[in-house]
Design an enzyme around this catalytic site. Structure first.
Site, PDB file in Angstrom:
ATOM      1  N   ARG A   1      74.849  67.649  92.534  1.00 20.46           N
ATOM      2  CA  ARG A   1      75.209  68.665  91.556  1.00 20.46           C
ATOM      3  C   ARG A   1      74.078  68.677  90.525  1.00 20.46           C
ATOM      4  O   ARG A   1      73.716  67.652  89.981  1.00 20.46           O
ATOM      5  CB  ARG A   1      76.529  68.311  90.884  1.00 20.46           C
ATOM      6  CG  ARG A   1      76.948  69.298  89.818  1.00 20.46           C
ATOM      7  CD  ARG A   1      77.035  68.630  88.508  1.00 20.46           C
ATOM      8  NE  ARG A   1      77.390  69.547  87.442  1.00 20.46           N
ATOM      9  CZ  ARG A   1      77.549  69.117  86.223  1.00 20.46           C
ATOM     10  NH1 ARG A   1      77.429  67.847  85.925  1.00 20.46           N
ATOM     11  NH2 ARG A   1      77.820  69.963  85.274  1.00 20.46           N
TER      12      ARG A   1
ATOM     13  N   LYS B   1      78.702  59.657  89.333  1.00 19.03           N
ATOM     14  CA  LYS B   1      79.917  59.703  90.143  1.00 19.03           C
ATOM     15  C   LYS B   1      79.496  59.981  91.580  1.00 19.03           C
ATOM     16  O   LYS B   1      78.621  60.817  91.825  1.00 19.03           O
ATOM     17  CB  LYS B   1      80.858  60.793  89.646  1.00 19.03           C
ATOM     18  CG  LYS B   1      81.348  60.544  88.228  1.00 19.03           C
ATOM     19  CD  LYS B   1      82.160  61.706  87.717  1.00 19.03           C
ATOM     20  CE  LYS B   1      82.483  61.453  86.259  1.00 19.03           C
ATOM     21  NZ  LYS B   1      82.248  62.585  85.427  1.00 19.03           N
TER      22      LYS B   1
ATOM     23  N   ASN C   1      76.701  62.937  91.830  1.00 20.69           N
ATOM     24  CA  ASN C   1      76.598  63.654  90.557  1.00 20.69           C
ATOM     25  C   ASN C   1      76.008  62.686  89.535  1.00 20.69           C
ATOM     26  O   ASN C   1      76.713  61.841  88.998  1.00 20.69           O
ATOM     27  CB  ASN C   1      77.985  64.144  90.123  1.00 20.69           C
ATOM     28  CG  ASN C   1      77.943  64.902  88.819  1.00 20.69           C
ATOM     29  OD1 ASN C   1      76.920  64.999  88.150  1.00 20.69           O
ATOM     30  ND2 ASN C   1      79.079  65.448  88.433  1.00 20.69           N
TER      31      ASN C   1
ATOM     32  N   ASP D   1      74.955  74.519  88.803  1.00 22.63           N
ATOM     33  CA  ASP D   1      75.944  75.126  87.909  1.00 22.63           C
ATOM     34  C   ASP D   1      75.569  76.573  87.612  1.00 22.63           C
ATOM     35  O   ASP D   1      76.433  77.434  87.523  1.00 22.63           O
ATOM     36  CB  ASP D   1      76.032  74.359  86.587  1.00 22.63           C
ATOM     37  CG  ASP D   1      76.702  72.998  86.727  1.00 22.63           C
ATOM     38  OD1 ASP D   1      77.061  72.608  87.855  1.00 22.63           O
ATOM     39  OD2 ASP D   1      76.855  72.331  85.691  1.00 22.63           O
TER      40      ASP D   1
END
Length: 140
Positions: free
Chosen positions: A76, A22, A15, A132
């Site tokens: 992501r 992360k 991410n 998302d």
């Protein structure tokens, strides 16, 4: 019959956000999974800072003997425009992420940077993205 070791798949979840990165590495075999590594870095404020941090992550994976075992990276991504599901990353998805950068200017350019850097880590690494916008498009 192949040993369990040969059936293990090592996957990096990555991410790359606007100010932080992360990551976690998981090993999957059969119906089991285990997290074997976690790394994060915050306070990032430029593409150069993100590149240095991603290089730090890569070097940490190499030192631990993990990079050569990674078969896939999952990213992501904030805005996928018309994409409504997770996808393997190809030139088409990269172009969509790039075009959607105007809709998510603090996130998509960094998400794309993570994809580009991971592509340099190894030719055999498959990359996929979850968006998302795919999650939010399903809400009533």
């Amino acid at each position: 019959m192949a040993s369990t070791e040969n059936k293990k798949k090592t996957i990096l979840a990555l991410n790359v956000g606007s100010t932080s990165i992360k990551s976690r590495v998981f090993v999957f075999w059969g119906d089991k999974e285990k997290e074997i590594f976690s790394w994060s870095k915050g306070g990032l404020d430029s593409p150069n800072g993100h590149r240095k941090a991603l290089d730090e992550l890569k070097n940490g994976l190499i030192r631990r003997g993990m990079l050569a075992k990674i078969v896939a990276v999952g990213h992501r991504v904030v805005h996928g425009g018309p994409i409504k599901s997770g996808r393997l990353i190809s030139a088409k998805e990269i172009n969509v992420i790039r075009r959607c950068s105007q809709l998510a200017p603090l996130h998509n350019p960094f998400n794309l940077l993570g994809i580009q850097e991971a592509a340099r880590w190894g030719q055999k690494i498959v990359q996929a993205a979850v968006f998302d916008t795919a999650f939010f498009s399903c809400l009533p």
